[in-house]
Write a protein that holds these residues in place. Structure first.
Motif, PDB file in Angstrom:
ATOM      1  N   LYS A  65      60.678 -18.803  61.457  1.00  0.00           N
ATOM      2  CA  LYS A  65      60.408 -17.394  61.130  1.00  0.00           C
ATOM      3  C   LYS A  65      59.726 -17.218  59.775  1.00  0.00           C
ATOM      4  O   LYS A  65      59.945 -16.227  59.082  1.00  0.00           O
TER       5      LYS A  65
ATOM      6  N   GLN B 221      57.033 -18.171  64.411  1.00  0.00           N
ATOM      7  CA  GLN B 221      57.485 -16.829  64.757  1.00  0.00           C
ATOM      8  C   GLN B 221      58.964 -16.753  65.124  1.00  0.00           C
ATOM      9  O   GLN B 221      59.612 -15.730  64.867  1.00  0.00           O
ATOM     10  N   VAL B 222      59.500 -17.814  65.706  1.00  0.00           N
ATOM     11  CA  VAL B 222      60.842 -17.722  66.291  1.00  0.00           C
ATOM     12  C   VAL B 222      61.831 -18.710  65.690  1.00  0.00           C
ATOM     13  O   VAL B 222      62.999 -18.385  65.468  1.00  0.00           O
TER      14      VAL B 222
ATOM     15  N   ARG C 233      56.488 -16.951  59.597  1.00  0.00           N
ATOM     16  CA  ARG C 233      55.315 -16.144  59.925  1.00  0.00           C
ATOM     17  C   ARG C 233      54.036 -16.715  59.309  1.00  0.00           C
ATOM     18  O   ARG C 233      53.079 -15.988  59.062  1.00  0.00           O
TER      19      ARG C 233
ATOM     20  N   ARG D  93      61.844 -20.268  72.798  1.00  0.00           N
ATOM     21  CA  ARG D  93      62.509 -21.292  71.972  1.00  0.00           C
ATOM     22  C   ARG D  93      62.766 -22.552  72.792  1.00  0.00           C
ATOM     23  O   ARG D  93      62.582 -23.675  72.303  1.00  0.00           O
TER      24      ARG D  93
END
Length: 340
Positions: A306, A302-303, A308, A63
């Motif tokens: 989120k 992804q982080v 995806r 991050r």
């Protein structure tokens, strides 16, 4: 978090809410500890564990890398990686037993501070992976060195898919040395304060579980021996195995650029003489990735958000040219680097 007890020096990665993700301060602290303990005759063994119940280490603090890239501060992650890779090399050549308890999640940077050690312990909870292609990045921290030394093409499979392996496969692939039920870990690490690491391992290790990947070697070795990612995908679809078809679909969801650069990194790493040379290659590739769109986008998907649903650029394998891949291997200004 550092402590000394008896003949051992203990390092506890202590960010449990982040599954002990590594930041620059943690890398520096571990390096200082190894500097001190290497020359301290009373420290006979170094023991690495992670705080909390979820794992040793989920990797680097990606991050913060996302935030630095978005803010136009590429020097910060480059400096972090430089010190991190130097630490990985130091772990590999540390002259005393370096015991890494690879319990739970061990990914990315967590592999770098553990799998280069001399005594690597896995448990029934271990899940070990280099999942970088899923965030538009490439295996680093010496990961391409480790994965090119697995049986057959298993390392290529693990690098491109980012799939985690359990204890049996970690042992089979040479990413770990000993299996131990997690219920024995507390007694094991306590014994390291009083006895040599080899004796403590013999007291607590157990027979290892089987390797699931061994049953898939035929199609893995055949498909991943191809020269290009496109041909690998074609072979996976064509070989008729359900697992191979699922693997092809997994690959097609990854960053096309990351897949091609990862394959090139692995092939090049096979010809390099040692870990330090591989880390030098990884550092150049990692820094070049900071200027590519897929790394911040992959971390976002992804982080950060989120969702995806990363929007890769280019979005198709065919649009990533050989010249595009070669760009990531050009030497940076300032001459050669060395992580020895």
């Amino acid at each position: 978090m550092l402590r000394r007890e008896g003949r051992a020096g203990y390092v506890v990665l202590n960010r449990p809410r982040a599954i002990n993700a590594l930041n620059h301060a943690m890398v520096r602290l571990l390096d200082r500890a190894l500097t001190e303990w290497e020359d301290d005759g009373s420290v006979q063994t170094v023991v690495l564990t992670g705080a909390g119940e979820r794992g040793l280490c989920a990797g680097g603090d990606i991050r913060s890398i996302h935030d630095d890239v978005r803010a136009g501060r590429p020097a910060a992650p480059a400096a972090f990686w430089y010190d991190e890779y130097r630490l990985n090399a130091r772990v590999a050549r540390f002259p005393k037993p370096y015991v890494a308890v690879m319990d739970g999640i061990v990914m990315g940077g967590g592999v770098g501070v553990s799998a280069h050690g001399g005594v690597r312990v896995v448990t029934e909870r271990s899940r070990i992976a280099m999942p970088e292609t899923g965030i538009g990045f490439v295996p680093d921290v010496g990961g391409t060195y480790l994965l090119t030394r697995t049986p057959g093409e298993l390392g290529t499979h693990l690098a491109l898919t980012g799939s985690p392996v359990a204890a049996g496969d970690a042992l089979f692939c040479g990413l770990a040395d000993h299996y131990m039920p997690s219920e024995r870990l507390a007694a094991f690490t306590a014994d390291l304060a009083d006895m040599p690491a080899a004796d403590a391992v013999r007291r607590h290790e157990a027979p290892a579980p089987g390797a699931e990947l061994a049953a898939h070697r035929e199609w893995i070795d055949h498909c991943y021996a191809a020269d290009t990612v496109e041909e690998i995908v074609d072979r996976l679809y064509a070989c008729g195995d359900r697992h191979a078809k699922e693997t092809a679909e997994t690959l097609l969801a990854k960053s096309p650029t990351a897949l091609k650069v990862t394959l090139a990194s692995l092939r090049r790493a096979r010809a390099l003489p040692d870990l330090e040379a591989v880390l030098t290659q990884e550092y150049r590739v990692s820094c070049a990735m900071l200027g590519a769109p897929d790394l911040p986008e992959g971390i976002r998907a992804q982080v950060v958000d989120k969702d995806r649903r990363p929007r890769w650029s280019p979005a198709e394998l065919a649009r990533v040219t050989d010249a595009d891949v070669a760009h990531f291997f050009r030497e940076a200004d300032g001459g050669p680097l060395r992580f020895g």
